[in-house]
Structure formats: structure tokens, C-alpha cells
Design an enzyme around this catalytic site. Structure first.
Site, PDB file in Angstrom:
ATOM      1  N   ARG A  30       0.800  -1.226   0.000  1.00  0.00           N
ATOM      2  CA  ARG A  30       0.000   0.000   0.000  1.00  0.00           C
ATOM      3  C   ARG A  30       0.831   1.273   0.000  1.00  0.00           C
ATOM      4  NH1 ARG A  30      -3.920   0.048   4.620  1.00  0.00           N
ATOM      5  NH2 ARG A  30      -4.041  -2.151   4.240  1.00  0.00           N
ATOM      6  N   SER A  68      -3.632  -6.667  11.696  1.00  0.00           N
ATOM      7  CA  SER A  68      -4.563  -5.821  12.433  1.00  0.00           C
ATOM      8  C   SER A  68      -5.640  -6.664  13.102  1.00  0.00           C
ATOM      9  CB  SER A  68      -5.212  -4.809  11.482  1.00  0.00           C
ATOM     10  OG  SER A  68      -4.232  -4.079  10.782  1.00  0.00           O
ATOM     11  N   LEU A  69      -6.117  -7.679  12.384  1.00  0.00           N
ATOM     12  CA  LEU A  69      -7.136  -8.562  12.933  1.00  0.00           C
ATOM     13  C   LEU A  69      -6.590  -9.346  14.116  1.00  0.00           C
ATOM     14  CD1 LEU A  69      -9.977  -9.776  12.678  1.00  0.00           C
ATOM     15  CD2 LEU A  69      -9.033 -11.457  11.082  1.00  0.00           C
ATOM     16  N   GLU A 106      -4.635  -1.326  15.661  1.00  0.00           N
ATOM     17  CA  GLU A 106      -3.706  -0.636  14.766  1.00  0.00           C
ATOM     18  C   GLU A 106      -2.961   0.522  15.414  1.00  0.00           C
ATOM     19  OE1 GLU A 106      -6.632   0.148  11.853  1.00  0.00           O
ATOM     20  OE2 GLU A 106      -6.121  -1.602  10.671  1.00  0.00           O
TER      21      GLU A 106
END
Length: 290
Positions: A35, A136-137, A120
């Protein structure tokens, strides 16, 4: 409206207005690049073309497949007048969530008494310098559970403050328009100078503007009382000062933190080398309103 990165994982290609792909010029994984690289590549293309956006092309996918996998995105596109069989989705990079920073222990406790952080916003060692959905999960599931368990054990011993908060008299609520304008300017300053591309000159300018705004809001509160909007704005400014100051101190590029004046990663830099107290506590903060 946020278009999930899963669209790229699904096979959508990033393209220019004239339908030309460009990610092959920046990374071998093309539109599947990480990203941070995608964001910087889009900015580079926008600078070349002077266009307001690039596009995600899903035109080769069947409508029923898009509806099945991305129903909310499909519906939003329809509401926006886009036919995904004929039209590409206009997109720009967006600031989306946090990417680590607040150091915690294994129970999600920070160095501030009774303040927990997870997901996060936290720095646990699970999360790297570039946000990944799976990480993040994991953090959200594991450390939120740890925080809950520890907080429930601690809660009976916490003595709540009875200090009253002075909110503005309704007669002073006309200031909300000024507060909204300052919030918009705050977002513009952070996006331009502490966003995807950072450098010392921009960050120093950003900090000067942030401190000026901080002084203005503090004076307004002292003069005519507080309000929810003023407190929210003050919190945003104080958080942004810390973000900008941290970015200025970190003389390297790592993950989503990219310094154009220090583009390489520096593995010798550690948090321990920076005396954060000297930089942060000396600044004219008001009392933080959590």
C-alpha cells in the site's frame, strides 16, 4: 467512501484517465504492490498528469461477482452514477486508520496509568511499519481480550475524578463554524506536510501551524469556555503535533513513514536514541482531555 484494497487483490488494475496502466513502472507486483508503494506511485502519476485522481478498472469482471464479493462498494458506485461494466472507479490515496506507535505490554497497557491501547494504534511487535489487514485482525482479537481481562481486574481499584468540565454557555456556540474551518485547515496541513510524503521543511512548517492553532483554541476555551467541538479539535491538534514531531525525528523511511530527504531505511535508529520527553513535555500542551 473507502474502496477496500481487496479490490486490487481481486484483480482490479490501477489506470490513468486514458486507460493506461502505470504500476509496472514502479513495482514488479504492479497493482498488487504494498500500500505505501501504491500510494506514492499514485501521487507521482497525479503530479505528472495534473489530474485529480487515478482509476480502478473492474470492467472485465462480471456484475454478479462484484455484487457477491463487494456489495457495499457496488451499491455506492451505483448511487454515484457509475456503471462498473463501463466506468472505472475514480480513486485517490486516503489516510485510513493508524499504523502502530503506542508501546504496550502483553496486557495492552500503556505507560499512562489505566490507559490501554490495542489494534492498529498500538505497538506490540505483531504489527510492522506497514499496515496489514491480517496483522490488524490478530492484534484486535488478541490484545483487546488481554485489555479487557486486565481492565476488569483493575477497575475496582480506580478512583474516578469528580472534577467538573466547564462547557461553553449556549450563547457562545456560534463559534462552531470557526472551529469547523480550523478543523478543515488542520486536515489540509497534515495531508500536505505529514501525509504520504514527508520532509524536514514541510514537517517544521506543519508544527508551526499546529502550535499556532493550539494557542488559538486554548485562548478561545479560556475566554469563553469549552465545547465538545473545541475539545475534539484540541485533542486532534495535540495528537497531530506528536505525529509530526515523531516524523521529524525519524530520519529514515520505513513502511508508510516516507521521508523524501531520508528515503532509505536506517536499521540503526531505535526509539531509545530519542529523548521524547525533551521534545514533547516541553511543548505548551493544555491538559489532555481523554
Amino acid at each position: 467512501f473507502l474502496i477496500t484494497e481487496a479490490i486490487r487483490g481481486f484483480g482490479a488494475e490501477l489506470k490513468t484517465k486514458d486507460g493506461r496502466t502505470f504500476m509496472e513502472n514502479y513495482h514488479p507486483l504492479r497493482s498488487l504492490a504494498p500500500r505505501d508503494i501504491v500510494s506514492r506511485s499514485i501521487l507521482a502519476e497525479l503530479k505528472k498528469s495534473d489530474e485529480p485522481c487515478v482509476y480502478l478498472d473492474m470492467r472485465e469482471f462480471k456484475t454478479e461477482d462484484i455484487k457477491k464479493h463487494f456489495p457495499n462498494i457496488y451499491q455506492k458506485c451505483v448511487e454515484s452514477g457509475l456503471d462498473l461494466q463501463k466506468d472505472m472507479i475514480p480513486v485517490v490515496p486516503a489516510a485510513h486508520y493508524m499504523c502502530g506507535g503506542v508501546v504496550t505490554d502483553l496486557n495492552a497497557r500503556t505507560t499512562v496509568e489505566n490507559l490501554y491501547a490495542c489494534g492498529e494504534v498500538s505497538c506490540t511487535g505483531v504489527h510492522g511499519a506497514n499496515r496489514l489487514a491480517s496483522n490488524s485482525l490478530l492484534e484486535g482479537l488478541v490484545f483487546s481480550g488481554q485489555a479487557e481481562k486486565c481492565a476488569l481486574e483493575t477497575l475496582p481499584d480506580i478512583k474516578l475524578s469528580e472534577k467538573a468540565v466547564h462547557y461553553a454557555d449556549p450563547a457562545h456556540w456560534h463559534e462552531s463554524n470557526d472551529t469547523d474551518a480550523m478543523k478543515k485547515y488542520l486536515q489540509e496541513v497534515m495531508w500536505q506536510h505529514a501525509g504520504i510524503l514527508r520532509n524536514a521543511n514541510g514537517l517544521e512548517y506543519c508544527l508551526r501551524e499546529l502550535r499556532t492553532m493550539h494557542d488559538t483554541v486554548t485562548r478561545n476555551i479560556s475566554a469563553s469556555g469549552s465545547s465538545v467541538k473545541r475539545k475534539e479539535l484540541l485533542n486532534m491538534i495535540e495528537c497531530d503535533i506528536i505525529v509530526a514531531q515523531s516524523a521529524l525525528l525519524r530520519l529514515e523511511s520505513r513502511g508508510c513513514h516516507y521521508r523524501t530527504d531520508f528515503p532509505e531505511k536506517n536499521t540503526l535508529i531505535t526509539v531509545a536514541e530519542v529523548n521524547f520527553t525533551e521534545y514533547f513535555i516541553a511543548m505548551p500542551y493544555s491538559e489532555l482531555s481523554v
